[in-house]
Design an enzyme around this catalytic site. Structure first.
Site, short mmCIF file in Angstrom:
data_model
loop_
_atom_site.label_atom_id
_atom_site.label_comp_id
_atom_site.label_asym_id
_atom_site.label_seq_id
_atom_site.Cartn_x
_atom_site.Cartn_y
_atom_site.Cartn_z
N GLU A 311 0.82 -1.21 0.00
CA GLU A 311 0.00 0.00 0.00
C GLU A 311 0.86 1.27 0.00
O GLU A 311 0.62 2.21 0.78
CB GLU A 311 -0.96 0.00 1.20
CG GLU A 311 -1.94 -1.15 1.16
CD GLU A 311 -3.00 -1.12 2.25
OE1 GLU A 311 -2.73 -0.61 3.34
OE2 GLU A 311 -4.11 -1.62 1.98
N ASP A 385 -8.49 -8.85 4.06
CA ASP A 385 -8.19 -7.78 5.02
C ASP A 385 -9.20 -7.71 6.16
O ASP A 385 -10.09 -6.86 6.13
CB ASP A 385 -8.13 -6.44 4.27
CG ASP A 385 -7.50 -5.34 5.11
OD1 ASP A 385 -7.01 -5.65 6.21
OD2 ASP A 385 -7.50 -4.19 4.65
N GLU A 413 -12.33 -2.04 12.28
CA GLU A 413 -12.33 -1.28 11.03
C GLU A 413 -13.48 -1.69 10.10
O GLU A 413 -14.12 -0.84 9.49
CB GLU A 413 -10.99 -1.48 10.32
CG GLU A 413 -10.92 -0.83 8.96
CD GLU A 413 -9.58 -1.04 8.25
OE1 GLU A 413 -8.68 -1.67 8.82
OE2 GLU A 413 -9.45 -0.57 7.11
#
Ligand code: GCV
Length: 720
Positions: A311, A385, A413
């Site tokens: 990323e 993820d 998240e």
């Protein structure tokens, strides 16, 4: 106002302040409430078994163990025991490491070889006809863990007679990963700002640091990575290392080592070099000197956690080197001091057109056996993820010659931030119990992680922290259970999540069975509820972009294809789901043959993972006879219903819980219910465009249009 009136109002105000603060303190005290023992029989048993405390150790850690025991007993039993350094009479609690014990006591304890350096033994013994209770270990940290374990027995209303407990952690590194930035924002943090007040450190030691260390020690966590994996090189400058040193001094007596994230390009950014090439002599030297500098300040510094070439983070590939080159170079720098490198395997490339779920495996598995001994590869629990549900990461079954550590995400998240009640140990357990078939049936992920399968020496479990400076630490009172449960599973990856929920509830709220039974049930069903109302039947990564708050299955305009939800659900007129079977991307081939076969075949693929591995027609018949469309819609509805059931349970608990926590959870459940409906309606309206089918009976009609849901924007959603 008359004097009487004024006094009256003042006392009312004082009453509220006192109530508020004692209630707020409850939130703050986590699972270390040490409520008064209200069961008379037990109280009598406890008091008759504890006459005095004999604390033998001299270290700071021993002092902490004694103080914890003393104040907990005071709170639970209303009696303050002093430290008698000499054993007189019977029914003493003797706490001290092996070497501090008198030879006759050591003999009674028996074999210390059954525990490792962090383990403990709690044993009722008889010496010269006098009964004693000994809490011991090979080290003072072991004794401290023993004290917390003993107090957990009392907090959960267990008998303390005739104890014979031997326990030791099954993994070496039990660590929190804080994604905390130097400006105190927390990436994916939903509980306020970072605990680390860099501006006031090193001179100002916030009581919070001590309380944090204590809470972690009480569940066996022995490491903390202070900084975000999206790292800032400044943390490695003397200005910040001085502050890190101050924190490590606070944490050390609690058995907690400090680790930092290493930005791969630090030699350029703060070292003035032209390159960060891991084969460059100057770079190698720079890291060696940096390690020396850190260890001079912090002799027990744990090492580095590294996110490289992931990323947008810099890494060895920027110099045509690979992960092994990068990790081993850093490993050499910290090896002389006993440090470790935790190298993350969370990689996927914008230049790789392959299924994202396959990329980490494809990149890392060829490196098996090539890392230095002090490198451990940190792998997320699933291949995408931290989704509400993912099948276990195939890397866990494929690198027998490399220590692999688990990375769980405690912060929510993708599971409703800190407004949704989701008991994560259920998710963690599901992953740890998954069978990799690496060496035949029963070779579970837990056995890979604890090193028992491949005789790995370096072992570990990391949890991305959900802690911030909110008064209650984690935003949602029940999110404390996820911190707690993570610690317990890191200590012993074979623990049952229901046992953990039971312990946590008793320590945090009450031992009343009328409370425990329903609320435990609520916690246990909460994880399936979130899967149902967000991503049922194997759907994944359909949240809104950037902040990841709420549904966004329609998102298709992001620059990298694998950032778009449409990449993952692939809904079209024929059906929905990502074909990762051999007719698709063949991701199933990354698993051992037995697992591959199971996932590959529509008949044997567990329905919970169906759309993860298969693109299935809208009319496909599920095991319960429903069509896929109907089954999907009903799952969404089931999720909403489950949250309503959780609300019903909670609403009946008022008399067992303090006013503040009762209200907080009540309000949060209301938000969760609203948001569960939002997920259901938005996702079903969106998918309905492709299925072209009516909602089945039993599924509530949406009250808003798809356009409305698409128009929602959250520019200031937290954690982004
Ligand atoms: C720290 C996801 C998160 C990022 C996180 C990343 C990672 O992509 O959204 O915030 O970055 O995972 O684990 O490195």
């Amino acid at each position: 106002m008359t004097y009487i009136k004024k006094t009256f109002f003042k006392s009312i105000l004082l009453f509220f302040v006192v109530c508020w603060s004692s209630s707020a303190q409850k939130d703050y005290k986590l699972w270390l409430q040490y409520n008064k023992v209200d069961n008379d029989n037990l109280k009598t048993e406890y008091l008759s078994n504890i006459k005095e405390i004999v604390s033998l150790g001299k270290s700071e850690t021993s002092q902490i163990a004694f103080t914890e025991l003393q104040s907990a007993l005071d709170e639970m039993l209303g009696k303050k025991f002093e430290n008698k350094s000499i054993t007189t009479g019977d029914h003493n609690i003797i706490i001290g490491s092996k070497e501090s014990l008198a030879p006759e006591i050591q003999k009674e304890i028996g074999n210390f070889d059954q525990i490792n350096d962090e383990g403990f033994i709690i044993k009722s013994i008889s010496i010269k006809n006098k009964k004693q209770l000994v809490i011991t270990g090979k080290t003072d940290i072991g004794v401290l863990y023993g004290v917390y374990s003993f107090l957990r027995l009392m907090q959960t209303n267990k008998s303390i007679q005739n104890l014979n407990i031997t326990d030791a952690p099954k993994t070496n590194i039990r660590i929190l990963n804080h994604w905390d930035n130097l400006d105190r924002t927390v990436e994916r943090g939903y509980a306020g700002f970072s605990l680390w007040n860099w501006q006031k450190l090193p001179d100002f030691i916030d009581q919070r640091y001590i309380d944090y260390a204590r809470a972690n020690a009480s569940i066996g966590i022995n490491g903390t990575v202070l900084t975000n994996v999206n790292a800032n090189a400044l943390i490695l400058t003397p200005q910040y290392l001085e502050k890190v040193e101050a924190l490590s001094n606070v944490f050390r007596p609690y058995g907690i080592k400090v680790y930092l994230t290493a930005r791969f390009s630090a030699p350029i950014e703060i070292g003035g070099l032209k390159t960060a090439d891991p084969k460059d002599a100057q770079v190698i030297n720079w890291w060696k000197n940096k390690a020396k500098e850190i260890y001079k300040r912090i002799p027990d510094f744990g090492g580095f956690l590294v996110k490289a070439n992931s990323e947008g983070q810099p890494g060895p590939q920027n110099y045509n080197r690979d992960h092994v080159d990068g990790a081993n170079m850093l490993a050499d720098a910290v090896a002389p001091f006993g440090g470790v490198i935790m190298w993350r395997a969370f990689v996927y490339s914008e230049h790789d057109a392959n299924d994202r779920a396959k990329q980490a495996y494809a990149e890392f598995v060829p490196y098996d056996g090539k890392f230095k001994d002090n490198v451990i590869v940190q792998v997320k629990n699933g291949a995408i993820d931290f989704q509400p549900r993912e099948p276990f990461h195939p890397m866990f079954g494929a690198m027998p010659k490399t220590p692999l550590m688990m990375e769980f995400q405690i912060t929510q998240e993708y599971l409703g931030f800190s407004t949704h009640l989701v008991f994560l140990p259920k998710l963690f357990q599901e992953v740890l119990e998954s069978d990799t078939y690496q060496k035949g049936k029963g070779t579970t992920v837990a056995k890979v992680i604890d090193g028992s399968l491949n005789k790995t020496k370096l072992t570990g479990i990391a949890g991305v922290s959900n802690i911030g400076n909110d008064l209650n630490w984690t935003g949602h009172p029940f999110a404390q259970a996820n911190w707690y449960g993570f610690g317990r599973l890191a200590w012993n990856p074979y623990l049952d999540s229901e046992t953990i929920a039971d312990e946590w509830l008793r320590c945090t709220f009450s031992n009343d069975e009328n409370f425990i039974k329903p609320v435990k049930q609520m916690m246990m069903q909460s994880r399936e509820a979130v899967v149902n109302y967000m991503t049922p039947l194997g759907l994944h990564h359909i949240m809104d972009t950037g902040h990841h708050y709420g549904p966004g299955p329609w998102v298709s305009n992001l620059s990298r294809p694998e950032w778009n939800p449409v990449y993952y659900h692939k809904a079209d007129k024929n059906g929905i789901g990502f074909d990762r079977s051999k007719t698709g991307t063949n991701a199933t081939a990354q698993y051992a043959p037995e697992v591959e076969k199971m996932f590959d075949n529509l008949e044997t693929c567990p329905e919970k993972d169906l759309l993860w591995f298969h693109h299935v027609s809208w009319d496909y018949k599920l095991k319960n006879g429903q069509t896929l469309w109907n089954g999907l819609a009903l799952k969404y509805q089931e999720g909403v219903n489950q949250v309503a059931a959780m609300q019903n349970i909670w609403n009946k608990t008022q008399k067992y819980v303090d006013e503040e926590r009762f209200k907080e959870v009540q309000m949060l459940l209301e938000i969760q219910h609203k948001e569960a409906k939002w997920w259901r309606d938005a996702c079903l309206l969106y998918f309905q465009q492709y299925s072209k089918k009516e909602l089945p009976l039993g599924v509530e009609k949406p009250t808003q249009s798809l356009d409305y849901f698409k128009s929602l924007k959250f520019p200031f959603a937290p954690g982004n």
